[in-house]
Enzyme design. Structure first.
Site, PDB file in Angstrom:
ATOM      1  CE  LYS A   1      25.081 -55.586 -67.735  1.00  0.00           C
ATOM      2  NZ  LYS A   1      24.564 -56.985 -68.141  1.00  0.00           N
TER       3      LYS A   1
ATOM      4  NE  ARG B   1      20.982 -59.716 -78.099  1.00  0.00           N
ATOM      5  CZ  ARG B   1      20.555 -60.772 -76.693  1.00  0.00           C
ATOM      6  NH1 ARG B   1      19.580 -61.526 -77.605  1.00  0.00           N
ATOM      7  NH2 ARG B   1      21.557 -61.339 -75.962  1.00  0.00           N
TER       8      ARG B   1
HETATM    9  N1  BES Z   1      27.207 -56.713 -71.745  1.00  0.00           N
HETATM   10  C1  BES Z   1      26.408 -57.551 -71.626  1.00  0.00           C
HETATM   11  C2  BES Z   1      27.246 -59.191 -71.169  1.00  0.00           C
HETATM   12  C3  BES Z   1      28.170 -59.429 -70.459  1.00  0.00           C
HETATM   13  C4  BES Z   1      28.489 -59.807 -69.338  1.00  0.00           C
HETATM   14  C5  BES Z   1      29.950 -59.203 -70.688  1.00  0.00           C
HETATM   15  C6  BES Z   1      29.117 -60.227 -68.496  1.00  0.00           C
HETATM   16  C7  BES Z   1      30.647 -58.878 -70.208  1.00  0.00           C
HETATM   17  C8  BES Z   1      30.669 -60.134 -68.804  1.00  0.00           C
HETATM   18  C9  BES Z   1      25.148 -57.774 -72.137  1.00  0.00           C
HETATM   19  O1  BES Z   1      24.792 -57.121 -73.033  1.00  0.00           O
HETATM   20  C10 BES Z   1      24.217 -58.161 -71.974  1.00  0.00           C
HETATM   21  O2  BES Z   1      24.148 -57.960 -70.778  1.00  0.00           O
HETATM   22  N2  BES Z   1      23.753 -59.678 -71.960  1.00  0.00           N
HETATM   23  C11 BES Z   1      23.140 -60.153 -71.540  1.00  0.00           C
HETATM   24  C12 BES Z   1      21.724 -60.317 -72.159  1.00  0.00           C
HETATM   25  C13 BES Z   1      20.293 -60.656 -71.852  1.00  0.00           C
HETATM   26  C14 BES Z   1      19.865 -60.002 -71.312  1.00  0.00           C
HETATM   27  C15 BES Z   1      20.097 -61.792 -72.891  1.00  0.00           C
HETATM   28  C16 BES Z   1      23.541 -61.260 -71.045  1.00  0.00           C
HETATM   29  O3  BES Z   1      24.292 -61.591 -70.889  1.00  0.00           O
HETATM   30  O4  BES Z   1      22.544 -61.875 -69.265  1.00  0.00           O
HETATM   31 MN    MN Z   2      24.259 -55.423 -71.227  1.00  0.00          MN
END
Ligand code: BES
Ligand code: MN
Ligand code: ZN
Length: 506
Positions: free
Chosen positions: A285, A359
């Protein structure tokens, strides 16, 4: 905190503070007029000054006049918005806002005048007593107390809450209030577990916390470590967990007997995403706000706390809890984008993005819940940034099938005073989730409709009635509100408790 119900008139109650809820424009008739008269016209004067106009959850601290005609030392007037709009969520938040108004003040006892709310809310005084009990407990929650000794600025720790309900039956209200405070305590348990930082709460520590709670409340618990999880075939769970030095833990808790059906003929399983830190893994990230990813375990913390609350309110109610706990980290042992991994249900998953990890662990946990006899499944997860862009911090996203089960879960949400909005499982989008050589990808390159696709992915791992709740927007607040501090909200805890208790026996 002791909770006491009294049928006294609000002006007769002895307390440090009396909370006076006002719906709509204050109408100075009946008991409110009497309260105003006894305060020496304080309330009317505040209203004339314009102080009693404003948004919901605004609160005003007022004196009780010099005539000593009011038993409480001070008043907190709290605005509840139009009477026609009063709902269960608002009552919880009004109570929370009232105690938070006293942050940093010396107050040991707080009385809440229930009648203005009980006259309007469906369910009357008993419903209000429950929701106010819960709201005061939740409003008293202060995350700064987790790590800072002697933190004084937060909401005061009350020794007594007095519920003021003239003309109501005391015993019934006391029971209702107790139910509310237990639900509030459960939400706070979930919040503290969620708020604790990743150097404190690893998957191992989360499992230890679950173990301690399970022993204390008579719940069955099994904690599966990496060797056993690998042997069992939990390839997706392990694919996420293997990148970290902190080994993963599949936490399984149960009340009632194995496979036991509840009063509705269900063996309900609640499954919570427990990513103790989500760096994204190799698909790392950006650094901005990565610190917030300690909250990515909120779903797991919520289901663990919900099991405890159900055990406290109706011991023995059949309920299965699954909390896959991992840390998603980059490193020499991490899963690489493009790795193809066998899921517990046998499907071969092409992990095209290691940041779509929630997921993956949920998929194996859902499969395992079905192997253990679940007939109905609800998962809760901080799954996508997209849900917070779509619905913000006050409404959680929901998906599921069949519709009758979605309706049941949302009805439990309405009883709990928590808001959900249903999103569609658009079957056609599965075409975008085809893999070159696996059964499906966990992330489609064209991430259009990514929110829908996150749920479609999960749907590939369930065969029973199932609902997915995405709490990524609602699970924690980034800003302070009148009714809650920054950090974990405990959202969906009450919904899950209501859903499980609908099947309580006897
Ligand atoms: N934990 C994150 C989602 C999240 C984002 C929670 C911001 C709380 C605040 C999740 O694991 C993630 O990284 N989701 C990605 C999915 C994508 C890679 C398909 C996202 O939402 O960008
Ligand atoms: Mn994630
Ligand atoms: Zn995540």
């Amino acid at each position: 905190m002791q909770v006491r119900v009294t049928a006294e008139q609000p002006w007769d109650v002895k307390a440090d503070v009396l909370v006076v809820p006002i719906l709509g424009q204050p109408a100075f008739s009946g008991p409110l007029a009497e309260l105003d008269r006894r305060s020496g016209g304080e309330l009317r004067s505040l209203d004339d000054f314009g102080e009693l106009r404003g948004k919901r959850f605004k609160s005003v601290l007022a004196g009780t006049g010099s005539g000593k005609e009011i038993g409480a030392k001070r008043l907190v007037v709290v605005l509840g918005g139009p009477a026609a709009d009063l709902d269960r969520e608002t009552v919880v938040k009004l109570a929370a806002a009232s105690i938070r108004r006293l942050a940093g003040r010396e107050a040991r006892s707080m009385a809440v005048w229930l009648s203005p709310l009980a006259d309007v809310l469906e369910g009357g005084a008993a419903a209000v007593a429950e929701l106010v009990g819960r709201g005061v407990v939740e409003g008293g929650y202060e995350p700064a107390r987790i790590y800072r000794d002697g933190y004084e600025e937060g909401a005061p720790e009350l020794s007594e809450l007095v519920l003021v309900a003239p003309g109501e039956e005391k015993g019934r209200l006391e029971k209702a209030a107790e139910r509310g405070t237990i639900i509030g305590e459960g939400a706070n348990t979930a919040r503290t577990l969620s708020n604790r930082s990743s150097n404190d709460v690893s998957p191992e520590v989360l499992a230890e916390e679950a173990y301690t709670l399970a022993k204390k409340h008579g719940l069955w618990i099994d904690v599966i470590g990496p060797e056993k999880a690998t042997d069992m075939g939990m390839g997706l769970f392990m694919a996420v967990g293997r990148g970290s030095d902190n080994p993963p833990r599949m936490i399984v808790m149960r009340s009632g007997k194995k496979g036991e059906k509840d009063a509705l003929g269900r063996h309900l399983a609640i499954v919570g995403k427990g990513v103790c830190f989500d760096s994204g893994g190799i698909s790392i990230k950006p650094s901005d706000r990565m610190d917030e990813m300690k909250m990515d375990k909120a779903g797991a913390c919520t289901v663990i706390a919900a099991a405890v609350t159900v055990a406290r309110l109706a011991p023995g109610t059949p309920l299965l809890v699954m909390a896959p706990a991992v840390e998603n980290m980059p490193g020499p042992h991490s899963t690489r984008p493009g790795d193809i991994v066998r899921a517990l249900n046998g499907k071969m998953v092409d992990i095209t993005n290691t940041d779509a990890e929630g997921r993956l662990i949920l998929a194996d946990a859902l499969t395992y819940a079905e192997q253990l006899g679940a007939t109905h499944l609800v998962d809760v997860a901080t799954l996508t940034g997209a849900v917070s862009r779509a619905l913000g911090e006050l409404v959680s996203g929901g998906f599921g099938t069949p519709q009758t089960f979605v309706d049941e879960v949302f009805a439990a949400g309405a009883r709990a005073g928590e808001r959900y909005w249903q999103l569609p499982l658009v079957e056609e989008y599965k075409a975008d989730m085809e893999s070159w050589s696996g059964d499906l990808v966990n992330f489609s390159r064209n991430n259009e409709g990514g929110l829908v696709k996150s749920a479609l992915f999960l749907s590939e791992f369930v065969t029973q009635p199932w609902v997915h709740l995405d709490i990524a927007g609602t699970g924690y607040f980034r800003r302070v509100t009148p009714y809650a501090p920054r950090g974990a909200t405990g959202v969906s805890h009450a919904t899950l408790v209501e859903l499980a208790l609908a099947g309580a026996k006897g």
